[in-house]
Design a protein around this motif. Structure first.
Motif, short mmCIF file in Angstrom:
data_model
loop_
_atom_site.label_atom_id
_atom_site.label_comp_id
_atom_site.label_asym_id
_atom_site.label_seq_id
_atom_site.Cartn_x
_atom_site.Cartn_y
_atom_site.Cartn_z
N PHE A 28 27.00 -36.89 80.51
CA PHE A 28 27.06 -36.32 78.49
C PHE A 28 26.87 -37.76 77.22
N GLY A 29 26.87 -39.18 78.50
CA GLY A 29 26.65 -39.87 77.54
C GLY A 29 27.87 -40.42 76.02
N VAL A 30 27.62 -41.03 75.11
CA VAL A 30 28.78 -40.88 74.31
C VAL A 30 27.54 -41.50 72.99
N GLN A 31 28.49 -40.92 72.04
CA GLN A 31 27.84 -41.02 70.87
C GLN A 31 28.23 -42.16 70.21
N ASP A 32 27.71 -42.39 69.29
CA ASP A 32 28.39 -44.18 68.61
C ASP A 32 28.57 -44.15 66.85
N GLY A 33 29.17 -44.41 66.94
CA GLY A 33 29.56 -44.64 65.59
C GLY A 33 29.38 -45.66 64.85
N PHE A 34 28.94 -45.73 63.92
CA PHE A 34 28.95 -47.17 62.76
C PHE A 34 29.55 -47.49 61.60
N PRO A 35 29.56 -48.16 61.23
CA PRO A 35 30.45 -48.74 60.22
C PRO A 35 30.38 -48.06 58.68
N ASP A 36 31.21 -47.72 57.79
CA ASP A 36 30.71 -46.91 56.92
C ASP A 36 30.53 -47.96 55.94
N GLY A 37 29.50 -47.60 54.89
CA GLY A 37 29.37 -48.46 53.78
C GLY A 37 27.98 -49.49 53.36
N ILE A 38 27.65 -48.75 55.32
CA ILE A 38 26.88 -50.35 55.54
C ILE A 38 25.21 -49.68 55.77
N ALA A 39 24.57 -49.95 54.07
CA ALA A 39 23.21 -49.52 54.59
C ALA A 39 22.56 -50.49 55.47
N GLY A 40 21.17 -49.44 56.21
CA GLY A 40 20.90 -49.92 56.75
C GLY A 40 20.80 -50.07 58.41
N VAL A 41 21.91 -49.74 58.52
CA VAL A 41 21.85 -49.99 60.40
C VAL A 41 21.93 -49.62 60.69
N ARG A 42 21.94 -47.46 60.74
CA ARG A 42 21.93 -46.87 61.79
C ARG A 42 20.23 -46.29 61.70
N GLU A 43 18.66 -47.02 60.63
CA GLU A 43 17.89 -46.95 61.10
C GLU A 43 17.45 -47.92 61.97
N ASN A 92 32.76 -58.87 57.79
CA ASN A 92 32.85 -58.16 56.26
C ASN A 92 34.66 -57.80 55.62
N GLY A 93 35.41 -58.76 55.71
CA GLY A 93 36.29 -58.83 54.86
C GLY A 93 38.24 -58.81 55.11
N ARG A 116 32.23 -59.50 52.66
CA ARG A 116 32.00 -58.21 52.76
C ARG A 116 30.17 -57.61 53.25
N ILE A 117 29.93 -57.51 53.74
CA ILE A 117 28.61 -56.86 53.68
C ILE A 117 28.10 -55.37 52.86
N ALA A 118 27.12 -55.72 52.53
CA ALA A 118 26.79 -54.64 50.79
C ALA A 118 25.47 -53.89 52.00
N ALA A 119 24.69 -54.57 52.75
CA ALA A 119 23.26 -53.78 53.16
C ALA A 119 22.69 -55.11 54.13
N LYS A 125 12.24 -51.06 60.20
CA LYS A 125 12.88 -51.10 61.52
C LYS A 125 13.52 -53.03 61.56
N ASP A 126 12.79 -53.81 61.40
CA ASP A 126 13.20 -55.70 61.32
C ASP A 126 14.45 -55.58 60.51
N LEU A 127 14.64 -56.74 60.92
CA LEU A 127 15.66 -57.43 60.37
C LEU A 127 15.49 -58.84 59.24
N SER A 128 16.08 -59.05 58.01
CA SER A 128 15.63 -60.18 57.83
C SER A 128 17.10 -61.15 57.46
N GLY A 129 18.16 -60.10 56.94
CA GLY A 129 18.74 -60.74 56.65
C GLY A 129 19.77 -59.63 56.45
N VAL A 130 21.27 -60.46 56.81
CA VAL A 130 22.32 -59.40 55.36
C VAL A 130 22.95 -59.81 54.37
N ARG A 131 23.20 -59.56 53.33
CA ARG A 131 23.07 -58.85 51.91
C ARG A 131 24.35 -58.75 51.93
N LEU A 132 25.67 -59.63 51.58
CA LEU A 132 26.95 -59.39 51.23
C LEU A 132 27.23 -59.00 49.85
#
Ligand code: FAD
Length: 220
Positions: A28-43, A92-93, A116-119, A125-132
């Protein structure tokens, strides 16, 4: 899912049917958990936020790369990613990188960003940068991270299978024949291995199926 009392198992399906089996393979595989508070990761997961450089490194070769690792995964992971392009390690702090590790990362050309990362920024779905959180944007086109994983289903735990703690989460304990610690219950794929890779998961399934057949014919 439960033992039938005579060495086999009964699976209850969500359409109310029940299936009986002498052996059971958990895949049944695994489910991935994502860090809280960073907008834009999941999508962006699987497109520009990635788990594996061996799967996705080629597409992003030579481009600006980021790495986000959280304990217990070691920051040394960024040393691998640097193989594919100029790399920034985002703490990330969590500023706890030992001096020796910091020296090794810098020797590999890895830039260390403590903020610390904000978003995540970028179109669709492309990435251009990490906003702190301090407002700066660090340009990166792919972010590698190791999400905390959990089993894709509670069935192994319910059956009493033992787990080992892997680098990203619990892994069902299996022997060389892919049998768990519960007789007659086998496990294959991501749920039972630390490295998550389709080819390895597939091979694991072949081995488990073969072992189960042998056990049914020869007894075990
Ligand atoms: C974003 C991303 C990108 C990846 N890219 C690559 C790549 O490029 N190359 C590569 O080799 N690997 C890649 N992988 C890894 C690869 O996808 C996995 O290693 C592989 O899919 C594991 O196969 P599996 O059969 O063990 O689990 P899964 O593929 O997760 O399949 C398990 C299935 O079981 C189902 N399930 C769970 N519980 C139940 C239940 N109670 N009843 C019925 N069904 C249930 C789930 O819905 C799921 O369909 C990637 C992984 C991720 C997350």
């Amino acid at each position: 899912m439960q033992a039938d009392g005579v060495g086999g198992f009964v699976a209850s399906l969500d359409d109310d049917r029940q299936l009986s089996a002498g052996k059971l393979l958990l895949a049944f595989g695994v489910q991935d958990g994502f860090p809280d508070g960073i907008a834009g990761v999941r999508e962006r997961w699987g497109t520009s936020v990635l788990h594996c450089p061996y799967c996705h490194g080629y597409e992003f070769g030579g481009r600006r790369l980021g790495v986000l690792v959280e304990a217990p995964h070691p920051p040394e992971h960024a040393m691998l990613i640097a193989e594919w392009g100029p790399t920034t390690l985002f703490l990330n702090g969590n500023n706890t990188v030992e001096d020796e590790v910091r020296g090794k990362l810098q020797a590999r050309g890895v830039t260390i960003e403590p903020g610390r990362i904000a978003a995540l920024e970028g179109p669709a779905k492309d990435l251009s940068g990490v906003r702190l959180e301090d407002g700066r944007i660090v340009p990166v086109e792919a972010l590698f991270m190791v999400p905390r994983t959990r089993p894709g289903s509670p069935i192994a735990e319910q059956l009493g299978c033992a787990f080992d703690e892997g680098h990203a989460g619990p892994v069902i304990r299996i022997d060389a024949m892919k049998m768990t610690t519960v007789p007659g219950v086998y496990a294959a794929g991501d749920a039972a291995m630390q490295m998550h890779n389709a080819t390895l998961a597939s091979a694991d399934g072949v081995m488990a199926g073969t072992s189960m057949h042998r056990a049914m014919v020869f007894g075990a």
